[in-house]
Design a protein around this motif. Structure first.
Motif, PDB file in Angstrom:
ATOM      1  N   ASP A   1      -5.974  15.358  -2.777  1.00  0.00           N
ATOM      2  CA  ASP A   1      -6.667  16.624  -3.043  1.00  0.00           C
ATOM      3  C   ASP A   1      -5.853  17.836  -2.606  1.00  0.00           C
ATOM      4  N   ASN A   2      -4.980  17.675  -1.619  1.00  0.00           N
ATOM      5  CA  ASN A   2      -4.206  18.803  -1.092  1.00  0.00           C
ATOM      6  C   ASN A   2      -2.956  19.111  -1.929  1.00  0.00           C
ATOM      7  N   GLY A   3      -2.759  18.405  -3.048  1.00  0.00           N
ATOM      8  CA  GLY A   3      -1.604  18.661  -3.915  1.00  0.00           C
ATOM      9  C   GLY A   3      -0.409  17.770  -3.634  1.00  0.00           C
ATOM     10  N   GLY A   4      -0.469  16.987  -2.578  1.00  0.00           N
ATOM     11  CA  GLY A   4       0.605  16.046  -2.292  1.00  0.00           C
ATOM     12  C   GLY A   4       0.424  14.775  -3.119  1.00  0.00           C
ATOM     13  N   ALA A   5       1.499  14.037  -3.285  1.00  0.00           N
ATOM     14  CA  ALA A   5       1.446  12.772  -4.013  1.00  0.00           C
ATOM     15  C   ALA A   5       2.500  11.829  -3.443  1.00  0.00           C
ATOM     16  N   THR A   6       2.245  10.537  -3.559  1.00  0.00           N
ATOM     17  CA  THR A   6       3.173   9.523  -3.067  1.00  0.00           C
ATOM     18  C   THR A   6       3.306   8.411  -4.099  1.00  0.00           C
ATOM     19  N   LEU A   7       4.544   8.029  -4.373  1.00  0.00           N
ATOM     20  CA  LEU A   7       4.848   6.897  -5.244  1.00  0.00           C
ATOM     21  C   LEU A   7       5.418   5.793  -4.370  1.00  0.00           C
ATOM     22  N   THR A   8       4.810   4.613  -4.387  1.00  0.00           N
ATOM     23  CA  THR A   8       5.276   3.490  -3.572  1.00  0.00           C
ATOM     24  C   THR A   8       5.379   2.235  -4.419  1.00  0.00           C
ATOM     25  N   GLY A   9       6.231   1.332  -3.993  1.00  0.00           N
ATOM     26  CA  GLY A   9       6.356   0.043  -4.659  1.00  0.00           C
ATOM     27  C   GLY A   9       7.702  -0.584  -4.410  1.00  0.00           C
TER      28      GLY A   9
ATOM     29  N   ASP B   1      12.809  -1.583 -12.449  1.00  0.00           N
ATOM     30  CA  ASP B   1      11.392  -1.739 -12.775  1.00  0.00           C
ATOM     31  C   ASP B   1      10.605  -2.091 -11.526  1.00  0.00           C
ATOM     32  N   PHE B   2       9.339  -1.690 -11.518  1.00  0.00           N
ATOM     33  CA  PHE B   2       8.462  -2.113 -10.433  1.00  0.00           C
ATOM     34  C   PHE B   2       8.189  -3.606 -10.570  1.00  0.00           C
ATOM     35  N   VAL B   3       8.238  -4.314  -9.441  1.00  0.00           N
ATOM     36  CA  VAL B   3       7.791  -5.699  -9.386  1.00  0.00           C
ATOM     37  C   VAL B   3       6.303  -5.572  -9.091  1.00  0.00           C
ATOM     38  N   TRP B   4       5.487  -6.131  -9.918  1.00  0.00           N
ATOM     39  CA  TRP B   4       4.080  -5.815  -9.922  1.00  0.00           C
ATOM     40  C   TRP B   4       4.008  -4.314 -10.200  1.00  0.00           C
ATOM     41  N   ASN B   5       2.904  -3.733 -10.149  1.00  0.00           N
ATOM     42  CA  ASN B   5       2.829  -2.301 -10.407  1.00  0.00           C
ATOM     43  C   ASN B   5       2.999  -1.520  -9.119  1.00  0.00           C
ATOM     44  N   GLY B   6       3.667  -0.391  -9.249  1.00  0.00           N
ATOM     45  CA  GLY B   6       3.739   0.543  -8.145  1.00  0.00           C
ATOM     46  C   GLY B   6       2.438   1.327  -8.093  1.00  0.00           C
ATOM     47  N   ARG B   7       2.354   2.219  -7.137  1.00  0.00           N
ATOM     48  CA  ARG B   7       1.144   3.027  -6.979  1.00  0.00           C
ATOM     49  C   ARG B   7       1.554   4.488  -6.833  1.00  0.00           C
ATOM     50  N   PHE B   8       0.898   5.358  -7.606  1.00  0.00           N
ATOM     51  CA  PHE B   8       1.100   6.800  -7.516  1.00  0.00           C
ATOM     52  C   PHE B   8      -0.224   7.401  -7.091  1.00  0.00           C
ATOM     53  N   GLU B   9      -0.269   7.936  -5.876  1.00  0.00           N
ATOM     54  CA  GLU B   9      -1.498   8.507  -5.335  1.00  0.00           C
ATOM     55  C   GLU B   9      -1.370  10.025  -5.289  1.00  0.00           C
ATOM     56  N   VAL B  10      -2.351  10.706  -5.870  1.00  0.00           N
ATOM     57  CA  VAL B  10      -2.401  12.159  -5.866  1.00  0.00           C
ATOM     58  C   VAL B  10      -3.538  12.579  -4.944  1.00  0.00           C
TER      59      VAL B  10
END
Length: 164
Positions: free
Chosen positions: A86-94, A75-84
């Motif tokens: 405009d160029n179609g790329g995305a990143t999930l961090t946490g 599980d994420f400790v605190w919330n993770g972040r999913f950023e999408v």
């Protein structure tokens, strides 16, 4: 240094994005909070509640994780972040922690590329048939977005320090 080169092959990511915020620092991205995907018992046949599933952790010998059915769940400790972007790329961090022993944890960064549609295998449906709009339910798979995992980094913390 220990490496988990085949880790991403067994990675399942569940993003329960209930909140959407436009990140003021990144005008080219939409930012979502990522948390555990908790199954609604009225729609699901199982009771899942995890952010990331790493099945090989059930067999980590000499640890409190060995043989425990929940040891694959992180599980994420605190919330993770999913950023999408405009160029179609995305990143999930946490930071993710094991549900059995919180000392088994990783800082994670996963990179994705948005794709058109679900692909040849179609939408994976794990809920009861009655959960989907084509059977009168609330889940519209036509509104889903799909992403391919392009790579990622796990950096071990706690009992996993030095693993990456």
């Amino acid at each position: 240094m220990k490496h988990l080169s085949s880790l991403c092959a067994g990675l399942v990511v569940a993003v329960g994005a209930a909140t959407m915020n436009v990140d003021a620092a990144r005008a080219d991205a939409i930012s979502y909070l990522a948390s555990s995907a908790v199954s609604d018992p009225t729609l699901a046949n199982t009771n899942n509640d995890h952010s990331i599933w790493l099945p090989f952790f059930r067999s980590v010998s000499g640890t409190p994780l060995t043989g425990n059915s929940n040891s694959a769940d992180f599980d994420f400790v605190w919330n993770g972040r999913f950023e999408v972007m405009d160029n179609g790329g995305a990143t999930l961090t946490g930071k993710i922690v094991n549900q059995v022993d919180m000392d088994y944890a990783f800082d994670v960064t996963f990179n994705f590329r948005q794709r058109d549609g679900a692909g040849a295998s179609g939408v994976k449906r794990e809920l009861r048939d009655s959960a989907y709009t084509d059977n009168g339910g609330p889940i519209d798979t036509g509104s889903f977005s799909f992403f391919d995992l392009e790579g990622g980094i796990f950096t071990g913390t706690g009992a996993l320090a030095g693993v990456n």
